[in-house]
Write a protein that holds these residues in place. Structure first.
Motif, short mmCIF file in Angstrom:
data_model
loop_
_atom_site.label_atom_id
_atom_site.label_comp_id
_atom_site.label_asym_id
_atom_site.label_seq_id
_atom_site.Cartn_x
_atom_site.Cartn_y
_atom_site.Cartn_z
N GLN A 66 1.42 -1.29 0.08
CA GLN A 66 -0.41 -0.04 0.10
C GLN A 66 0.83 1.22 -0.38
N LEU A 67 2.38 1.27 0.32
CA LEU A 67 3.06 2.36 -0.32
C LEU A 67 2.98 2.20 -0.77
N THR A 68 2.97 1.38 -2.14
CA THR A 68 3.33 1.87 -3.83
C THR A 68 2.57 3.30 -4.22
N PRO A 69 3.69 4.27 -4.19
CA PRO A 69 2.71 5.15 -4.87
C PRO A 69 2.68 5.98 -5.93
N THR A 70 1.48 6.64 -6.56
CA THR A 70 1.21 6.69 -7.67
C THR A 70 1.77 8.18 -7.77
N LEU A 71 2.30 8.39 -8.78
CA LEU A 71 2.35 10.35 -9.06
C LEU A 71 1.91 10.06 -10.14
N VAL A 72 1.10 11.52 -9.62
CA VAL A 72 0.09 12.24 -10.06
C VAL A 72 1.15 13.52 -10.74
N ARG A 73 0.73 13.72 -11.85
CA ARG A 73 1.51 14.89 -12.93
C ARG A 73 0.30 16.04 -13.41
N TRP A 74 1.14 17.02 -13.46
CA TRP A 74 0.15 18.17 -14.09
C TRP A 74 0.12 17.98 -15.25
N ALA A 75 1.56 17.69 -16.40
CA ALA A 75 1.59 17.48 -17.95
C ALA A 75 2.17 16.82 -18.46
N GLY A 87 -2.37 11.46 -14.73
CA GLY A 87 -2.59 12.87 -14.66
C GLY A 87 -3.05 13.22 -13.81
N ILE A 88 -3.60 14.85 -13.34
CA ILE A 88 -4.00 15.57 -12.29
C ILE A 88 -5.56 14.72 -12.44
N GLU A 89 -6.19 14.35 -13.46
CA GLU A 89 -7.30 14.35 -13.39
C GLU A 89 -7.72 13.31 -12.83
N ARG A 90 -7.28 12.49 -11.86
CA ARG A 90 -6.34 11.12 -11.19
C ARG A 90 -7.56 11.70 -9.91
N LEU A 91 -7.07 12.40 -9.53
CA LEU A 91 -7.73 13.55 -7.97
C LEU A 91 -9.12 13.16 -7.82
N GLU A 92 -9.61 13.33 -9.69
CA GLU A 92 -11.30 13.86 -9.23
C GLU A 92 -12.10 12.27 -8.94
N ARG A 93 -10.74 11.35 -8.97
CA ARG A 93 -11.80 9.85 -8.54
C ARG A 93 -11.09 9.30 -7.35
#
Length: 192
Positions: A66-75, A87-93
Motif C-alpha cells: 500500500q506504500l507503492t505510490p502513484t505519481l500524479v503529474r500536472w502535464a 494526470g491531475i484528473e486522477r484526483l477527481e476519482r
C-alpha cells in the motif's frame, strides 16, 4: 540520502519532536488500503519524484504494497510509460480508502487546493508536507510544516517521513505507557 545519513539525522533530531511527527505521518500513509491508492502530487513546478522513489523503495523493502505510490503529474507527456502518465484528473476519482499526499514547499496554487478539497470531500485522506501554506494545512487531515529557516529541510522531512512509513509498527511497552500515564496524572512539575 543513505541509511547512515538518515540514522545521523535521526540522532540529531531525537529530542526535537520531528521524529514523532514523521512517525505519525508515516503511520497515516500506511493506512492506505491498497496498492495504487497512495496518490503523490506536488505543484505544477515541482513534481515529487524524489519522495515517489523513496516510498516505492520502502514499499518493496517493508513488504507494504500500500506504500507503492502513484505519481500524479500536472502535464504528463502522452508518450510516457503508463505509470508516469497519471494526470491531475486522477484526483477527481480519489475515494475513501485512498490517500492524497501533497508536497508543496511554497504556496500551493489555487487549482491544486481545489482538487485537494474535492478529494477530501469524496472521502480520501489528505496528508501534506508543506512550507507554511495555511490553506493547504487547513485541508489536510494531517500535515507537517517545514519552515524555511528551520532545523529540517524540505528534502530532509521527506526522507524522515518515507523512512518512518516503512518502519514496522511498534506498540509502546508497559514502561512507556506508564510514563505517559504518570505525566498526564501529575501534570507539570513546579520547582522553587
Amino acid at each position: 540520502m543513505d541509511s547512515g545519513s538518515v540514522a545521523l539525522l535521526r540522532e540529531l533530531l531525537a529530542e526535537t519532536g520531528w521524529l514523532e511527527r514523521a512517525r505519525e505521518l508515516g503511520v497515516a500513509l500506511r493506512a492506505t488500503r491498497s496498492p495504487g491508492g497512495l496518490l503523490l502530487v506536488g505543484t505544477p513546478d515541482e513534481e515529487p519524484w524524489h519522495l515517489t522513489a523513496h516510498l516505492a523503495d520502502e514499499a518493496r523493502f517493508s513488504g507494504l504494497a500500500q506504500l507503492t505510490p502513484t505519481l500524479v503529474r500536472w502535464a504528463p507527456p502522452a508518450d510516457a510509460p503508463a505509470h508516469l502518465r497519471v494526470g491531475i484528473e486522477r484526483l477527481e476519482r480519489a475515494a475513501r480508502g485512498e490517500t492524497l499526499f501533497v508536497l508543496a514547499e511554497g504556496e500551493a496554487p489555487v487549482p491544486l487546493l481545489e482538487r485537494v478539497d474535492d478529494a477530501r470531500r469524496t472521502g480520501a485522506t489528505v496528508l501534506a508536507i508543506e512550507g507554511g501554506d495555511r490553506e493547504l494545512a487547513g485541508l489536510a487531515h494531517d500535515c507537517i510544516e517545514v519552515p524555511r529557516d528551520g532545523l529540517v529541510t524540505f528534502d530532509g522531512a521527506q526522507h524522515l517521513v518515507s523512512a518512518a512509513a516503512g518502519e514496522p509498527e511498534r506498540r509502546p511497552g508497559l514502561r512507556e505507557r506508564l510514563a505517559r500515564l504518570l505525566d498526564k496524572v501529575s501534570g507539570p512539575q513546579l520547582t522553587d
